[in-house]
Design a protein around this motif. Structure first.
Motif, PDB file in Angstrom:
ATOM      1  N   GLN A 141     -17.276  45.645 -26.356  1.00 22.27           N
ATOM      2  CA  GLN A 141     -18.156  46.698 -25.846  1.00 22.27           C
ATOM      3  C   GLN A 141     -19.593  46.198 -25.764  1.00 22.27           C
ATOM      4  N   PHE A 142     -20.156  46.260 -24.562  1.00 23.34           N
ATOM      5  CA  PHE A 142     -21.509  45.789 -24.334  1.00 23.34           C
ATOM      6  C   PHE A 142     -22.493  46.871 -24.783  1.00 23.34           C
ATOM      7  N   GLU A 143     -23.535  46.507 -25.526  1.00 21.92           N
ATOM      8  CA  GLU A 143     -24.544  47.464 -26.003  1.00 21.92           C
ATOM      9  C   GLU A 143     -25.921  46.832 -25.821  1.00 21.92           C
ATOM     10  N   GLU A 144     -26.932  47.655 -25.562  1.00 25.08           N
ATOM     11  CA  GLU A 144     -28.297  47.132 -25.413  1.00 25.08           C
ATOM     12  C   GLU A 144     -28.791  46.505 -26.717  1.00 25.08           C
ATOM     13  N   LYS A 145     -28.584  47.249 -27.830  1.00 23.69           N
ATOM     14  CA  LYS A 145     -29.082  46.803 -29.136  1.00 23.69           C
ATOM     15  C   LYS A 145     -27.985  47.013 -30.168  1.00 23.69           C
ATOM     16  N   ILE A 146     -27.731  45.996 -31.003  1.00 23.88           N
ATOM     17  CA  ILE A 146     -26.683  46.202 -32.011  1.00 23.88           C
ATOM     18  C   ILE A 146     -27.198  46.019 -33.433  1.00 23.88           C
ATOM     19  N   PHE A 149     -26.736  49.116 -35.671  1.00 16.40           N
ATOM     20  CA  PHE A 149     -25.444  49.770 -35.504  1.00 16.40           C
ATOM     21  C   PHE A 149     -24.705  49.935 -36.829  1.00 16.40           C
ATOM     22  N   ASP A 150     -24.037  51.070 -37.026  1.00 19.82           N
ATOM     23  CA  ASP A 150     -23.127  51.239 -38.163  1.00 19.82           C
ATOM     24  C   ASP A 150     -21.751  50.747 -37.690  1.00 19.82           C
ATOM     25  N   ILE A 151     -21.537  49.436 -37.825  1.00 19.89           N
ATOM     26  CA  ILE A 151     -20.332  48.792 -37.271  1.00 19.89           C
ATOM     27  C   ILE A 151     -19.060  49.362 -37.905  1.00 19.89           C
ATOM     28  N   LYS A 152     -19.108  49.611 -39.225  1.00 22.42           N
ATOM     29  CA  LYS A 152     -17.898  50.081 -39.901  1.00 22.42           C
ATOM     30  C   LYS A 152     -17.450  51.441 -39.350  1.00 22.42           C
ATOM     31  N   THR A 153     -18.393  52.365 -39.226  1.00 20.53           N
ATOM     32  CA  THR A 153     -18.028  53.715 -38.743  1.00 20.53           C
ATOM     33  C   THR A 153     -17.627  53.680 -37.267  1.00 20.53           C
ATOM     34  N   LYS A 154     -18.445  53.036 -36.434  1.00 26.31           N
ATOM     35  CA  LYS A 154     -18.163  53.007 -34.992  1.00 26.31           C
ATOM     36  C   LYS A 154     -16.904  52.190 -34.698  1.00 26.31           C
ATOM     37  N   GLY A 155     -16.752  51.071 -35.436  1.00 25.41           N
ATOM     38  CA  GLY A 155     -15.586  50.203 -35.229  1.00 25.41           C
ATOM     39  C   GLY A 155     -14.300  50.891 -35.630  1.00 25.41           C
ATOM     40  N   ALA A 156     -14.310  51.571 -36.774  1.00 34.78           N
ATOM     41  CA  ALA A 156     -13.091  52.241 -37.261  1.00 34.78           C
ATOM     42  C   ALA A 156     -12.650  53.333 -36.289  1.00 34.78           C
ATOM     43  N   LYS A 157     -13.625  54.043 -35.710  1.00 30.29           N
ATOM     44  CA  LYS A 157     -13.298  55.124 -34.774  1.00 30.29           C
ATOM     45  C   LYS A 157     -12.523  54.562 -33.569  1.00 30.29           C
ATOM     46  N   ASN A 172     -15.466  44.424 -31.011  1.00 26.17           N
ATOM     47  CA  ASN A 172     -16.684  43.588 -30.932  1.00 26.17           C
ATOM     48  C   ASN A 172     -17.769  44.324 -30.169  1.00 26.17           C
ATOM     49  N   PHE A 173     -18.961  44.410 -30.787  1.00 24.56           N
ATOM     50  CA  PHE A 173     -20.127  44.978 -30.117  1.00 24.56           C
ATOM     51  C   PHE A 173     -21.028  43.808 -29.738  1.00 24.56           C
ATOM     52  N   VAL A 184     -23.122  38.991 -31.385  1.00 27.98           N
ATOM     53  CA  VAL A 184     -21.855  39.705 -31.569  1.00 27.98           C
ATOM     54  C   VAL A 184     -21.725  40.202 -32.999  1.00 27.98           C
ATOM     55  N   ARG A 185     -21.309  41.470 -33.151  1.00 27.71           N
ATOM     56  CA  ARG A 185     -20.925  41.986 -34.476  1.00 27.71           C
ATOM     57  C   ARG A 185     -19.516  42.565 -34.353  1.00 27.71           C
ATOM     58  N   THR A 186     -18.651  42.221 -35.318  1.00 28.16           N
ATOM     59  CA  THR A 186     -17.224  42.543 -35.192  1.00 28.16           C
ATOM     60  C   THR A 186     -16.703  43.367 -36.358  1.00 28.16           C
ATOM     61  N   TYR A 187     -15.948  44.416 -36.010  1.00 26.04           N
ATOM     62  CA  TYR A 187     -15.144  45.168 -36.988  1.00 26.04           C
ATOM     63  C   TYR A 187     -13.750  44.566 -36.925  1.00 26.04           C
ATOM     64  N   GLU A 188     -13.245  44.104 -38.081  1.00 25.28           N
ATOM     65  CA  GLU A 188     -11.922  43.463 -38.085  1.00 25.28           C
ATOM     66  C   GLU A 188     -10.820  44.358 -38.631  1.00 25.28           C
TER      67      GLU A 188
END
Ligand SMILES: N[C@@H](CCC[C@H](N)C(=O)O)C(=O)O
Length: 257
Positions: A141-146, A149-157, A172-173, A184-188
């Motif tokens: 997912q492409f985002e202007e600013k990461i 970001f709350d990667i855990k909450t957004k990634g889990a959703k 991946n954001f 790149v920031r990744t929720y695994e």
């Protein structure tokens, strides 16, 4: 039984490594694998990897996520396993090994491991994201600013939501730094949290950014929370071939537990 283990990390994606050439490790003991990966009660890692003998190749890779379940390909884990194989004297500078997604070629020089990843012929493009499999499934997912970001909450959703549901996906954001560099920031999946780096994830991002025409380079730099990786590829009739994941893989410590 006492278990000898080795800890390695690749751009902060960390793994417990076990030499299972004698087949002494109980692969069905999911709880023990999760315990070994536990950061408070065990050694602490994003995953556990077994190095096993292979009848025709240098070795075989068996990968488990931190939740104790065997999973799909781990790019950083594969790179760390190559470093482990070299330290054990199983290989010199080159390796060919089998993993769950097939055969991998690799090279190691001065702590930098180049790992060949599978060819990618399908890149699904949606309104606000892309989905592709680089050995493991990845939502990009492409985002202007990461940075905030709350990667855990957004990634889990996304990971637990439709269309992925229980089987899930890694998420991946991505934001653009310049024409050949992305952050790149990744929720695994299987860790169920943000990790500092994901090898199959940055591979998916590099390919997705090329497909989106966000870069026209075939050597892409990926800045992750735990350092820097590179991905190179050729494009042949829309198929991404000769895909290589490049970056450091480092021994951390060894012990018994
Ligand atoms: N960290 C890995 C990916 C590991 C697999 C993933 N958690 C899954 O279950 O899909 C990498 O470096 O590729």
């Amino acid at each position: 039984m006492q278990q000898t283990f080795y800890k390695y990390q690749g751009t902060g994606n960390d793994f417990v490594m076990i030499d299972n050439r004698q087949q002494t490790f109980d692969k069905n003991d999911t709880k023990r694998i999760a315990f070994l990966c536990d950061r408070r009660f065990g050694i602490g890692a994003d995953g556990l990897i077994l190095l096993e003998n292979h009848p025709d190749l240098d070795f075989k890779m068996v990968y488990y996520n931190a939740d104790g379940n065997e999973s799909t390909m781990c790019g950083n884990g594969g790179r760390c396993l190559v470093a482990f194989a070299k330290d054990l004297g199983v290989i010199k500078e080159h390796a060919v090994f089998e993993a769950i997604d097939g055969l991998h070629h690799a090279e190691i020089n001065n702590g930098i491991v180049k790992l060949q990843m599978m060819d990618v012929d399908t890149v699904e493009q949606y309104e606000n994201h892309m989905f592709l499999n680089t050995g493991s499934p990845h939502h990009v997912q492409f985002e202007e600013k990461i940075e905030d970001f709350d990667i855990k909450t957004k990634g889990a959703k996304i990971r637990y939501g439709a269309p992925y549901n229980q089987e899930g996906t890694n998420v991946n954001f991505v934001s653009k730094v310049n024409n050949d560099t992305f952050r790149v920031r990744t929720y695994e999946r299987g860790v169920e949290d943000e990790t500092l780096s994901c090898g199959t994830g940055v591979t998916a991002v590099a390919i997705a950014m090329n497909r989106l025409k966000e870069t026209d380079e075939t050597l892409v730099n990926l800045n992750v929370e735990g350092g820097k990786l590179q991905v190179s590829f050729d494009i042949d009739n829309g198929v991404y071939k000769n895909v290589w994941l490049i970056g450091p893989a480092t021994y951390v410590f060894k012990g018994t537990i």
